[in-house]
Design a protein around this motif. Structure first.
Motif, PDB file in Angstrom:
ATOM      1  N   ALA A   1      56.029 120.878 117.063  1.00  0.00           N
ATOM      2  CA  ALA A   1      56.546 122.016 117.824  1.00  0.00           C
ATOM      3  C   ALA A   1      57.994 122.276 117.418  1.00  0.00           C
ATOM      4  O   ALA A   1      58.917 121.628 117.918  1.00  0.00           O
ATOM      5  N   PRO A   2      58.238 123.189 116.495  1.00  0.00           N
ATOM      6  CA  PRO A   2      59.607 123.477 116.037  1.00  0.00           C
ATOM      7  C   PRO A   2      60.388 124.288 117.064  1.00  0.00           C
ATOM      8  O   PRO A   2      59.832 125.158 117.733  1.00  0.00           O
ATOM      9  N   ARG A   3      61.670 123.999 117.163  1.00  0.00           N
ATOM     10  CA  ARG A   3      62.503 124.721 118.131  1.00  0.00           C
ATOM     11  C   ARG A   3      63.103 125.998 117.545  1.00  0.00           C
ATOM     12  O   ARG A   3      63.494 126.893 118.290  1.00  0.00           O
ATOM     13  N   ASP A   4      63.216 126.074 116.231  1.00  0.00           N
ATOM     14  CA  ASP A   4      63.849 127.237 115.624  1.00  0.00           C
ATOM     15  C   ASP A   4      63.289 127.476 114.229  1.00  0.00           C
ATOM     16  O   ASP A   4      62.448 126.715 113.746  1.00  0.00           O
ATOM     17  N   LYS A   5      63.787 128.543 113.600  1.00  0.00           N
ATOM     18  CA  LYS A   5      63.296 128.905 112.262  1.00  0.00           C
ATOM     19  C   LYS A   5      63.587 127.801 111.259  1.00  0.00           C
ATOM     20  O   LYS A   5      62.751 127.499 110.391  1.00  0.00           O
ATOM     21  N   ALA A   6      64.769 127.193 111.342  1.00  0.00           N
ATOM     22  CA  ALA A   6      65.118 126.140 110.392  1.00  0.00           C
ATOM     23  C   ALA A   6      64.127 124.983 110.460  1.00  0.00           C
ATOM     24  O   ALA A   6      63.792 124.374 109.434  1.00  0.00           O
ATOM     25  N   ALA A   7      63.640 124.687 111.653  1.00  0.00           N
ATOM     26  CA  ALA A   7      62.671 123.591 111.816  1.00  0.00           C
ATOM     27  C   ALA A   7      61.324 123.964 111.190  1.00  0.00           C
ATOM     28  O   ALA A   7      60.641 123.104 110.625  1.00  0.00           O
ATOM     29  N   ILE A   8      60.930 125.239 111.298  1.00  0.00           N
ATOM     30  CA  ILE A   8      59.683 125.674 110.645  1.00  0.00           C
ATOM     31  C   ILE A   8      59.843 125.561 109.132  1.00  0.00           C
ATOM     32  O   ILE A   8      58.942 125.079 108.426  1.00  0.00           O
ATOM     33  N   GLN A   9      60.997 125.988 108.633  1.00  0.00           N
ATOM     34  CA  GLN A   9      61.243 125.900 107.197  1.00  0.00           C
ATOM     35  C   GLN A   9      61.221 124.450 106.717  1.00  0.00           C
ATOM     36  O   GLN A   9      60.632 124.146 105.664  1.00  0.00           O
ATOM     37  N   ALA A  10      61.836 123.581 107.486  1.00  0.00           N
ATOM     38  CA  ALA A  10      61.843 122.165 107.111  1.00  0.00           C
ATOM     39  C   ALA A  10      60.430 121.602 107.084  1.00  0.00           C
ATOM     40  O   ALA A  10      60.078 120.799 106.203  1.00  0.00           O
ATOM     41  N   THR A  11      59.609 122.032 108.033  1.00  0.00           N
ATOM     42  CA  THR A  11      58.225 121.553 108.104  1.00  0.00           C
ATOM     43  C   THR A  11      57.422 122.016 106.895  1.00  0.00           C
ATOM     44  O   THR A  11      56.657 121.246 106.300  1.00  0.00           O
TER      45      THR A  11
END
Length: 538
Positions: free
Chosen positions: A44-54
């Motif tokens: 569950a990503p909190r922000d766009k950067a977390a989605i990108q990292a995933t």
């Protein structure tokens, strides 16, 4: 927790929650489909950067020989098993759900894809506007799912599916970067192709694929009003090939080409006056004439429900059934709603449609009571829900035949043959749906504890899909391919188009990290193996 998952959590760009507990995995193993697939975990990503990292982590793991797949999920209402995966569920609903303010002048709203439709509808309604796809599951479905499936609802005959109500989308592609896709002129497309970066490569390869295969694409796509099967390669250029919109490739792609993060949605101004006419259907041969005649007068809604649905409503929504009493004893009814800025103009259109239908010999009722209009629409919307909540002993409602569409001129014959197939299986069922587009939602009650139940379900799926294709239809209208229909795409499109779908998938997702097994690569055996076999408790 595996070591390679630890590397994601340790990434300085990742801000979110990773849950691999049995409870969380079990909760994400089902949706509104007939399948159960237990994921490896939930991210569950909190922000766009977390989605990108995933996304970057998944690609790196795949390149190391550790295949990782990501399936975006919001409301979990998909009926085709769209977000079910043995990989990781990317839960966008928990944190990535911001809804922006309505731009009343432009009639748009920008939202993150984890937002629920209800939140968007509330914001739009407060501004006197409407997000037109207006699905029957709008109280519980998510915007990301609507985009991924190219969903549509009861007003789609006027406003079209989700793809017709989106200006642009933002997508995180396999390189981990976010890109915006919307309509571009030929000059702008040429400029994109000149870029020396990944975005330029995407445009070069996709445009070339379409140019090199114009004949195949033009001759192998469905001729139905709506379609959600396959990748919409025929819909990227406009009619005169002056505008190119790669965003339309992502809408309906079921998260298999990238992670959609944001969308600018179009809103419409609804009319203030409404009128309904209802035409009972006793002979299926008259169905096409009734619908085609009605559509000439441009109703905003043209829906149907059958006698089984009405009989359930008599039991569970008796007041509504009483207000909709003209449906009693009829094989099915056609409900047509006309909407306008003033009651006089609206009544003129409805009256002209009614007069013409009656001239052709079709009894048609004038519904001017607001409560009765809502009762008819409620019964149609609750058709599946009534079957789901009130099954007969040892059965449950199974959504696997619910997304068919055929050309209207073939509909009466198609429905007659469909009912004949179902008689052989001795199943109680209801159907309702967007008959103005040639689409119905047929849902049977099935005994999933019977011997070979899963095999029989998929056998029936095969027979119905074969029938749909024989009548020039599409096996998916709104609910997309998922686990249940991907194995049949070659039957509908042929091997040449399937190769193009595989090429598109490879262009955007060379390491197969995005929702593997949907659109490309799904098999009949995988579907059978993952059908839920136990019934709900009596």
């Amino acid at each position: 927790m595996s070591g390679h998952l630890d590397s994601l959590i340790a990434d300085i760009s990742f801000d979110g929650i990773v849950d691999t507990s049995e409870q969380a995995r079990k909760a994400a193993s089902r949706d509104a489909s007939i399948f159960e697939v237990v994921p490896a975990g939930i991210i569950a990503p909190r922000d766009k950067a977390a989605i990108q990292a995933t996304v970057r982590w998944a690609n790196e793991e795949a390149e190391r020989g550790n295949p990782v797949t990501l399936a975006a999920r919001v409301g979990g209402t998909c009926m085709s098993g769209g977000s079910l995966t043995q990989g990781y569920v990317l839960d966008l609903k928990r944190f990535y759900n911001y809804v922006g303010e309505v731009d009343t002048e432009a009639q748009t709203i920008t939202t993150q894809t984890g937002a629920m439709h209800l939140a968007v509808e509330t914001a739009a309604t407060e501004a006197g506007l409407l997000f037109a796809p207006y699905t029957s599951s709008r109280d519980i479905c998510g915007i990301g799912g609507m985009l991924g499936n190219n969903a549509s609802g009861e007003q789609s005959i006027k406003y079209g599916p989700t793809s017709a109500n989106v200006n642009s989308v933002k997508v995180i592609l396999s390189d981990g970067n976010e890109y915006e896709f919307g309509p571009l002129s030929r000059k702008e497309v040429a400029a994109k192709k000149q870029q020396s970066n990944y975005e330029g490569e995407i445009y070069r390869r996709v445009v070339k694929l379409i140019d090199d295969n114009k004949f195949t694409i033009a001759t192998h796509h469905p001729r139905t009003v709506k379609n959600a099967a396959g990748y919409q390669l025929w819909d990227l250029w406009d009619t005169h090939q002056q505008s190119f919109n790669l965003g339309r490739l992502f809408i309906g792609s079921q998260g298999t080409l990238g992670i959609m993060t944001e969308a600018e949605l179009k809103l419409v101004k609804p009319g203030t006056a409404r009128r309904m006419i209802v035409t009972p259907i006793s002979e299926l041969d008259s169905l096409a004439e009734v619908v085609k005649t009605t559509l000439r007068y441009e109703p905003i809604t043209c829906e149907t429900f059958d006698h089984f649905t009405y009989e359930l409503a008599e039991k569970y929504y008796p007041e509504d059934a009483e207000r909709a009493h003209v449906a009693k004893g009829k094989h099915m009814v056609i409900l047509s709603v006309f909407e306008g800025e003033d009651q006089h103009h609206t009544d003129v259109l409805a009256g002209q449609a009614k007069e013409m239908l009656e001239k052709l010999g079709h009894e048609t009722f004038w519904i001017d009571d607001a409560a009765a209009i809502e009762s008819f629409l409620l019964i149609r919307r609750k058709s599946f829900k009534m079957l789901l909540e009130h099954p007969t002993p040892h059965t449950r409602a199974e959504a696997f035949l619910e997304d068919t569409i055929v050309p209207l001129e073939n509909y009466g014959a198609f429905l007659g043959e469909l009912e004949g197939i179902l008689k052989d299986y001795n199943m109680l069922y209801t159907y309702a749906g967007h008959i103005g587009s040639g689409s119905i939602r047929l849902v049977p009650l099935a005994d999933m504890e019977a011997e070979h139940a899963a095999e029989h379900v998929m056998e029936l799926e095969t027979k119905v899909n074969d029938l749909v294709i024989s009548y020039g239809g599409s096996i998916s209208v709104d609910h997309n391919d998922g686990i249940v229909r991907t194995p049949y795409l070659e039957k509908q499109f042929g091997p040449e188009m399937i190769k193009l779908f595989a090429e598109i998938k490879h262009i955007f997702d060379p390491n197969n990290i995005f929702n593997a097994g949907k659109k490309v690569g799904g098999t009949y055996n995988y579907a059978v193996e993952h059908v839920i076999r136990e019934n709900v408790e009596e």
